[in-house]
Scaffold this motif. Structure first.
Motif, PDB file in Angstrom:
ATOM      1  N   GLY A  96      12.650  -7.157  11.306  1.00  0.00           N
ATOM      2  CA  GLY A  96      11.556  -6.246  11.608  1.00  0.00           C
ATOM      3  C   GLY A  96      11.833  -4.809  11.226  1.00  0.00           C
ATOM      4  N   CYS A  97      12.933  -4.569  10.479  1.00  0.00           N
ATOM      5  CA  CYS A  97      13.269  -3.203  10.064  1.00  0.00           C
ATOM      6  C   CYS A  97      12.567  -2.852   8.758  1.00  0.00           C
ATOM      7  CB  CYS A  97      14.774  -3.052   9.867  1.00  0.00           C
ATOM      8  SG  CYS A  97      15.680  -2.930  11.405  1.00  0.00           S
ATOM      9  N   VAL A  98      12.020  -1.650   8.727  1.00  0.00           N
ATOM     10  CA  VAL A  98      11.458  -1.099   7.494  1.00  0.00           C
ATOM     11  C   VAL A  98      12.376   0.049   7.071  1.00  0.00           C
ATOM     12  CG1 VAL A  98       9.423  -0.117   6.385  1.00  0.00           C
ATOM     13  CG2 VAL A  98       9.155  -1.694   8.301  1.00  0.00           C
ATOM     14  N   TYR A 100      13.262   3.342   4.546  1.00  0.00           N
ATOM     15  CA  TYR A 100      12.689   4.382   3.713  1.00  0.00           C
ATOM     16  C   TYR A 100      13.793   5.274   3.153  1.00  0.00           C
ATOM     17  CZ  TYR A 100       8.422   3.243   6.346  1.00  0.00           C
ATOM     18  OH  TYR A 100       7.368   2.590   6.918  1.00  0.00           O
ATOM     19  N   ARG A 107       9.252   3.718   0.372  1.00  0.00           N
ATOM     20  CA  ARG A 107       9.570   2.533   1.163  1.00  0.00           C
ATOM     21  C   ARG A 107      10.475   1.635   0.325  1.00  0.00           C
ATOM     22  NH1 ARG A 107       7.379  -2.530   2.565  1.00  0.00           N
ATOM     23  NH2 ARG A 107       6.971  -2.853   4.777  1.00  0.00           N
ATOM     24  N   GLU A 110      11.788  -4.179   3.538  1.00  0.00           N
ATOM     25  CA  GLU A 110      11.633  -4.592   4.924  1.00  0.00           C
ATOM     26  C   GLU A 110      12.458  -5.851   5.158  1.00  0.00           C
ATOM     27  OE1 GLU A 110       7.981  -5.669   8.017  1.00  0.00           O
ATOM     28  OE2 GLU A 110       7.561  -5.164   5.941  1.00  0.00           O
ATOM     29  N   THR A 112      12.829  -9.092   7.110  1.00  0.00           N
ATOM     30  CA  THR A 112      12.000  -9.967   7.953  1.00  0.00           C
ATOM     31  C   THR A 112      12.650 -11.320   8.213  1.00  0.00           C
ATOM     32  OG1 THR A 112      10.834 -10.771   5.997  1.00  0.00           O
ATOM     33  CG2 THR A 112       9.844  -8.914   7.160  1.00  0.00           C
ATOM     34  N   ILE A 157      15.823   4.022   8.928  1.00  0.00           N
ATOM     35  CA  ILE A 157      15.537   2.630   9.283  1.00  0.00           C
ATOM     36  C   ILE A 157      14.685   2.656  10.545  1.00  0.00           C
ATOM     37  CG2 ILE A 157      16.534   0.375   9.817  1.00  0.00           C
ATOM     38  CD1 ILE A 157      19.179   1.445   8.618  1.00  0.00           C
ATOM     39  N   GLU A 158      13.551   2.008  10.459  1.00  0.00           N
ATOM     40  CA  GLU A 158      12.620   1.984  11.592  1.00  0.00           C
ATOM     41  C   GLU A 158      12.429   0.531  12.005  1.00  0.00           C
ATOM     42  OE1 GLU A 158       8.039   2.441  11.277  1.00  0.00           O
ATOM     43  OE2 GLU A 158       8.854   4.465  11.379  1.00  0.00           O
ATOM     44  N   LYS A 160      10.386  -2.216  13.795  1.00  0.00           N
ATOM     45  CA  LYS A 160       9.144  -2.628  14.440  1.00  0.00           C
ATOM     46  C   LYS A 160       9.511  -3.819  15.302  1.00  0.00           C
ATOM     47  CE  LYS A 160       5.807  -0.970  11.091  1.00  0.00           C
ATOM     48  NZ  LYS A 160       4.663  -1.330  10.253  1.00  0.00           N
ATOM     49  N   ARG A 236       2.466   0.761  16.719  1.00  0.00           N
ATOM     50  CA  ARG A 236       3.390   0.331  15.665  1.00  0.00           C
ATOM     51  C   ARG A 236       4.179  -0.893  16.123  1.00  0.00           C
ATOM     52  NH1 ARG A 236       7.393   4.678  14.975  1.00  0.00           N
ATOM     53  NH2 ARG A 236       8.908   3.386  16.042  1.00  0.00           N
ATOM     54  N   ARG A 240       4.127  -6.585  15.887  1.00  0.00           N
ATOM     55  CA  ARG A 240       5.097  -7.649  15.680  1.00  0.00           C
ATOM     56  C   ARG A 240       5.121  -8.698  16.778  1.00  0.00           C
ATOM     57  NH1 ARG A 240       8.486  -7.073  11.381  1.00  0.00           N
ATOM     58  NH2 ARG A 240       7.446  -5.628  10.000  1.00  0.00           N
TER      59      ARG A 240
END
Length: 341
Positions: A96-98, A100, A107, A110, A112, A157-158, A160, A236, A240
Motif C-alpha cells: 500500500g506504499c506509494v 514519490y 510518482r 506503488e 501492492t 514514501i506514503e 495508504k 486517503r 484501501r
C-alpha cells in the motif's frame, strides 16, 4: 494484539553505489614476451530497492533510516576479470506504499504485492577495462573507463493503509472505543473531536483462529473532501479498506448522519460506495434498556447492528457480521463471476 505504533510517511535519501573503474593491466606471462591488455571491467554499483512485505503495516522502521547507500562496485582485475558488483540495499515496506521523488513529486511507483520490488536508486555501471580499447593502431592501451556514479535522490514514501475493515464516522462516534474493545489496541480516547490524529490498527481475534485487521481512522468531518482539517487524510486511508463499518452514535440523528457520511465519500471518490457497508449504532448503553427510540430507527439495505463497546453489548454479533462481509469480498476476488450483476 496490543497497540501498533503507526507511521504512514517517511522521507529517505537514497543513493545507488558507484560503478567500479575498469582496470589497466597487461598480461605478464613467462612465455608471452609481449602480453596484450587484459584489464577487466569494473563491477556495477548496487541498487537501492523497495520490497513489499505483507507482515509489515507501518513505516516506522524507515523513520530511523534517513540515509541509505548501496554498495560500491569494485575495480576490474587482471585476466579480464570483472570487479565484484556492489551489494544492493533492500528496504522492506508494507503493502500500500506509494513512492514519490521528493523534489520533482514524480510518482515512482506503488507497492501492492508481497515481495514486489521497485528500484528507487540505480547503481552506476562499471567502467570498461583496457582490453576493450585495443586496436590495430593501439595494441597497448593505457587507459580504462571510470565507473559511472550511482543515482541519488530523496524519496517520499506514503502508506495508504490496508485493513480488512475501516471505521467510518464523525468524531466522537465511538470508533476508538470500539477498536480498543474488539482488539486490545490502545488508541488515545477523549471526548473531543479529532483525538485520533493518525490511524490506529488493531487485530481482532475470533474463535477458530480467525482474525481480521481493523483500522480506526481520523474522524471525518463534513466537507472533508475539500481538504478541511484532517479529513483529506482520512479519505486517503479509507480507499484501501475492504469493508466499511459506519459508526453513528445512538444520540444522533442516525439517518441524517448516515447520508452525510455517504455524501463525503461520494464527493471524494464515488467508487468508495461500491465497498460493502455495515452500520453500527453505537453507545446503546446510553439508551434506556438498550432500546432505540422508534423515530431513530432506520431501514437500510445494509447489515445494521446496535452495539455498546463500553458494555460489550452485541460486540460478538458485530464481529461475525464483519467476518461474513470480509469473506464475501475475498470470494468475489477469487471468482469475479460472482461479482457480476
Amino acid at each position: 494484539m496490543g497497540r501498533v505504533q503507526f507511521a504512514d510517511y517517511a522521507k529517505v535519501y537514497v543513493a545507488g553505489g558507484n560503478g567500479g573503474a575498469g582496470a589497466v593491466h597487461f598480461r605478464r606471462e613467462k612465455y608471452v614476451p609481449r602480453g596484450g591488455p587484459d584489464g577487466g571491467d569494473g563491477g556495477a554499483g548496487g541498487d537501492v530497492i523497495l520490497r513489499g512485505n505483507q507482515q509489515l503495516n507501518t513505516l516506522l522502521d524507515l523513520r530511523y533510516r534517513k540515509y541509505v547507500n548501496a554498495g560500491e562496485g569494485q575495480r576490474g582485475e587482471s585476466s579480464k576479470r570483472k570487479g565484484k558488483d556492489g551489494e544492493d540495499e533492500v528496504l522492506e515496506t508494507p503493502l500500500g506504499c506509494v513512492i514519490y521523488d521528493a523534489e520533482t513529486k514524480e510518482r515512482l511507483g506503488e507497492i501492492t504485492e508481497h515481495e514486489q520490488e521497485i528500484v528507487v536508486a540505480e547503481g552506476g555501471k562499471g567502467g570498461l577495462g583496457n582490453w576493450h580499447f585495443r586496436s590495430s593502431t593501439n595494441q597497448t592501451p593505457h587507459h580504462a573507463q571510470d565507473g559511472e556514479e550511482g543515482e541519488s535522490r530523496a524519496i517520499e514514501i506514503e502508506l495508504k493503509l490496508i485493513a480488512d475493515v475501516g471505521l467510518v464516522g464523525f468524531p466522537n462516534a465511538g470508533k476508538s472505543t470500539l477498536l480498543s474493545a474488539m482488539s486490545g489496541a490502545e488508541p488515545k480516547i477523549d471526548s473531543y473531536p479529532f483525538t485520533t490524529l493518525q490511524p490506529n490498527l488493531g487485530v481482532v481475534s475470533m474463535p477458530d483462529y480467525r482474525t481480521f485487521v481493523m483500522a480506526d481512522i481520523p474522524g471525518i468531518i463534513e466537507e472533508a473532501h475539500e481538504g478541511r482539517g484532517l479529513g483529506i487524510q482520512f479519505l486517503r486511508h479509507i480507499e484501501r479498506n475492504n469493508v466499511l463499518l459506519f459508526m453513528i452514535s445512538s444520540q444522533q440523528d442516525i439517518a441524517y448522519e448516515y447520508e452525510a457520511l455517504l455524501d463525503e465519500l461520494r464527493a471524494y471518490r464515488s467508487d468508495l460506495l461500491d465497498k460493502p457497508r455495515i452500520l453500527a449504532v453505537t453507545k446503546m448503553d446510553l439508551q434506556e434498556n438498550y432500546e432505540l427510540d422508534p423515530e431513530k430507527k432506520v431501514d437500510l439495505d445494509i447489515p445494521t447492528v446496535e452495539i455498546s463497546a463500553a458494555t460489550n453489548y452485541h460486540i460478538d454479533e458485530l464481529k461475525e457480521i464483519i467476518w461474513e462481509q470480509i469473506q464475501t469480498v475475498e470470494s468475489s476476488r477469487e471468482d469475479p463471476e460472482k461479482n457480476t450483476g
